[in-house]
Design an enzyme around this catalytic site. Sequence first.
Site, PDB file in Angstrom:
ATOM      1  N   LYS A 197      79.094  18.447  -6.318  1.00 18.08           N
ATOM      2  CA  LYS A 197      77.659  18.744  -6.443  1.00 18.08           C
ATOM      3  C   LYS A 197      77.387  19.433  -7.785  1.00 18.08           C
ATOM      4  CE  LYS A 197      73.965  21.210  -4.090  1.00 18.08           C
ATOM      5  NZ  LYS A 197      73.588  22.064  -2.981  1.00 18.08           N
ATOM      6  N   GLU A 245      89.008  22.925  -8.950  1.00 16.83           N
ATOM      7  CA  GLU A 245      89.958  21.982  -8.353  1.00 16.83           C
ATOM      8  C   GLU A 245      89.602  20.541  -8.700  1.00 16.83           C
ATOM      9  OE1 GLU A 245      88.379  24.432  -6.816  1.00 16.83           O
ATOM     10  OE2 GLU A 245      89.627  25.387  -5.266  1.00 16.83           O
ATOM     11  N   GLY A 284      76.263  21.532   0.208  1.00 19.88           N
ATOM     12  CA  GLY A 284      77.535  20.790   0.167  1.00 19.88           C
ATOM     13  C   GLY A 284      78.054  20.405   1.545  1.00 19.88           C
ATOM     14  N   ARG A 285      78.067  21.353   2.477  1.00 17.25           N
ATOM     15  CA  ARG A 285      78.666  21.070   3.798  1.00 17.25           C
ATOM     16  C   ARG A 285      77.746  20.255   4.709  1.00 17.25           C
ATOM     17  NH1 ARG A 285      77.876  26.154   2.485  1.00 17.25           N
ATOM     18  NH2 ARG A 285      76.283  27.368   3.545  1.00 17.25           N
ATOM     19  N   GLU A 320      81.431  28.616   6.808  1.00 13.81           N
ATOM     20  CA  GLU A 320      80.808  28.802   5.487  1.00 13.81           C
ATOM     21  C   GLU A 320      79.297  29.001   5.641  1.00 13.81           C
ATOM     22  OE1 GLU A 320      80.603  25.848   2.087  1.00 13.81           O
ATOM     23  OE2 GLU A 320      82.127  27.177   1.277  1.00 13.81           O
ATOM     24  N   HIS A 339     100.482  21.843  23.530  1.00 13.66           N
ATOM     25  CA  HIS A 339     101.894  22.215  23.398  1.00 13.66           C
ATOM     26  C   HIS A 339     102.097  23.193  22.253  1.00 13.66           C
ATOM     27  CE1 HIS A 339     102.894  19.085  26.311  1.00 13.66           C
ATOM     28  NE2 HIS A 339     101.894  18.430  25.734  1.00 13.66           N
ATOM     29  N   LYS A 368      86.691  33.085  -6.611  1.00 11.63           N
ATOM     30  CA  LYS A 368      86.763  32.065  -7.671  1.00 11.63           C
ATOM     31  C   LYS A 368      86.858  32.739  -9.038  1.00 11.63           C
ATOM     32  CE  LYS A 368      83.823  28.501  -5.547  1.00 11.63           C
ATOM     33  NZ  LYS A 368      82.565  27.798  -5.663  1.00 11.63           N
TER      34      LYS A 368
HETATM   35  O1  F6P Z   1      83.523  26.933  -2.698  1.00 10.37           O
HETATM   36  C1  F6P Z   1      82.416  26.585  -1.964  1.00 10.37           C
HETATM   37  C2  F6P Z   1      81.796  25.281  -2.352  1.00 10.37           C
HETATM   38  O2  F6P Z   1      80.735  25.549  -3.207  1.00 10.37           O
HETATM   39  C3  F6P Z   1      81.333  24.519  -1.117  1.00 10.37           C
HETATM   40  O3  F6P Z   1      80.172  25.011  -0.592  1.00 10.37           O
HETATM   41  C4  F6P Z   1      81.264  23.136  -1.646  1.00 10.37           C
HETATM   42  O4  F6P Z   1      81.202  22.192  -0.618  1.00 10.37           O
HETATM   43  C5  F6P Z   1      82.547  23.077  -2.430  1.00 10.37           C
HETATM   44  O5  F6P Z   1      82.662  24.380  -2.998  1.00 10.37           O
HETATM   45  C6  F6P Z   1      82.590  22.036  -3.508  1.00 10.37           C
HETATM   46  O6  F6P Z   1      81.572  22.224  -4.446  1.00 10.37           O
HETATM   47  P1  F6P Z   1      81.157  21.060  -5.427  1.00 10.37           P
HETATM   48  O7  F6P Z   1      80.679  19.913  -4.644  1.00 10.37           O
HETATM   49  O8  F6P Z   1      80.096  21.650  -6.309  1.00 10.37           O
HETATM   50  O9  F6P Z   1      82.376  20.684  -6.236  1.00 10.37           O
END
Ligand code: F6P
Length: 541
Positions: A203, A209, A263-264, A349, A380, A508
């Site tokens: 987003k 990452e 995002g979620r 979240e 289990h 972060k």
């Molecule tokens: O670390 C939280 C977050 O902002 C989430 O809410 C989001 O889904 C995820 O990181 C990834 O963010 P992006 O889509 O901006 O890479």
Amino acid sequence: MSKNSIINTLAKCAASASNQSLSALFAADSNRMSRLRVQAPGMVADLSKQKVDEKTLNTLIQFADSCGLPQFFAAMADGAEVNKAEGRAAQHMALRAGKDANAHALGQPISSLVADDLAKMRGFGQKLRRGELTGSTGRPLNTLVHIGIGGSDLGPRFIAQALHRQLNPGITLRFAANLDAADINDALQGCDPETTMIVVVSKTFSTRETLANANVARAWLVQHLGADAPRHHMAAVSTNIEAIAAFGIMPDNVFAMYDWVGGRYSLWSSVGISLMAALRGGAFDELLAGAAAMDEHTLGTPLEKNAPFLSALVQFWNRNFLNLQARAIAPYASRLALLPSYLQQLIMESNGKTVGVDGKPAAFAASPVIFGAEGTNAQHAYFQQFHQGPVPVPVDFIGIVKDAEHNPGQHNGVLANMLGQARALMVGKPAIEIAAQLREEGVEESAIERLAAQKTMPGDRPSSTILLDELSPFCLGALLAFYEHETVAQAVLCGINPFDQWGVELGKKLALDLESRLNAHNTDGMDPSTQALMERINRPD
Ligand code: F6P
């Protein structure tokens, strides 16, 4: 009744809840099933094994009314600024409402944007499935590597697993999320660069990452196919169009996202591009239709029969009045194994917060600790604690009525296990019965008391059971929308904002600082624990 007196009544109900077992609640109220078993699109939700009696349920419904729960959802559907902290609408429902919905976000029309994006996604998917999308050497693309994390990863990854049987056999779909390079290395392992498309989903297009993994993938393409390859072999989904252009992705391969979808809650947007392409034609639209049907149910059904709202009320009751601090998600289907992870992000979240929308400490807690794994495996592993641990853990059991594997014996076995666990949690097994059984088995009298105490199952432990009609895109869309609405509803009951996530920011920032310190072997100013760990990391022998 004022909100305060409703809360006082709930506190009184909670005080007397321990005097009435679940089994007694069934015996006392012949109406219980019709009140607590609700039909919703693609599913039935049975909340009758939760510890609410009629008075509690009626009072909880009054509480929801006093919080303006239906009004909040109406405002959300109208595109009002429900995410006040960030000055945004939360229009995930508009993503599945269809082109005639006339939806808005903060007064701006958005339905045609949504329709255009979906048309672009459909076109991309169709071309890929027909072998019409070609790479830099002219060969048709047939492999998608989806790079994203959190909300930009978990939804597509979960649906790809859940709808495994509906994946187009000619297309390979892989995912990479973690900053650990093993993840992207494994995703690219064995892929043919000439036929691979890398889809970067972020987003913000600034997530550490995702950018790191996208850089690895781009270098891999360049190494194998030359500097021009990313133009043909990379696509992106983001709100950050400038950053995508700077990264070198061609406008034709760019899919939009908007700040009015969190995002979620974004699976339904272009974030689902890999699914739109890799699933059989039409499946993604059926997923949207299932979610839209649940939206309609939620917006149009009175509280008494509203499945996500009733479930939210029960969870609110469990967390705040019965003080149950965890909640387990146990889908009884291998293909739903990622559902607990998906819901962990969605619920924790969204609602893992203690400050209300007014900036004051929230009066209620909205999120228990969410965890889980698929049944029957989970039985289990950690179910022992559910049955005999010191504190009850309410469980969401999720079963699927239709047998997709054409193995009725095993299918019934799976469902029987699910029902058995829910029943065992409810009825338990008293010491007296166990002692009688031990006696019958000829166990020595001196050992019976000790063994019976150890084997006693207290019972009276709550659970919900959701039965999905089938493992179809429609039912899955409905299930995820059910949990979205349940999550937002809990936030409304607790007075918090489910659409921001300030809590993830500090970690972060610190990670960025620590990364440059690790690279420079600089531990100055760190606490003794962090300093010693850094020194060990910097001596990897
Ligand atoms: O670390 C939280 C977050 O902002 C989430 O809410 C989001 O889904 C995820 O990181 C990834 O963010 P992006 O889509 O901006 O890479």
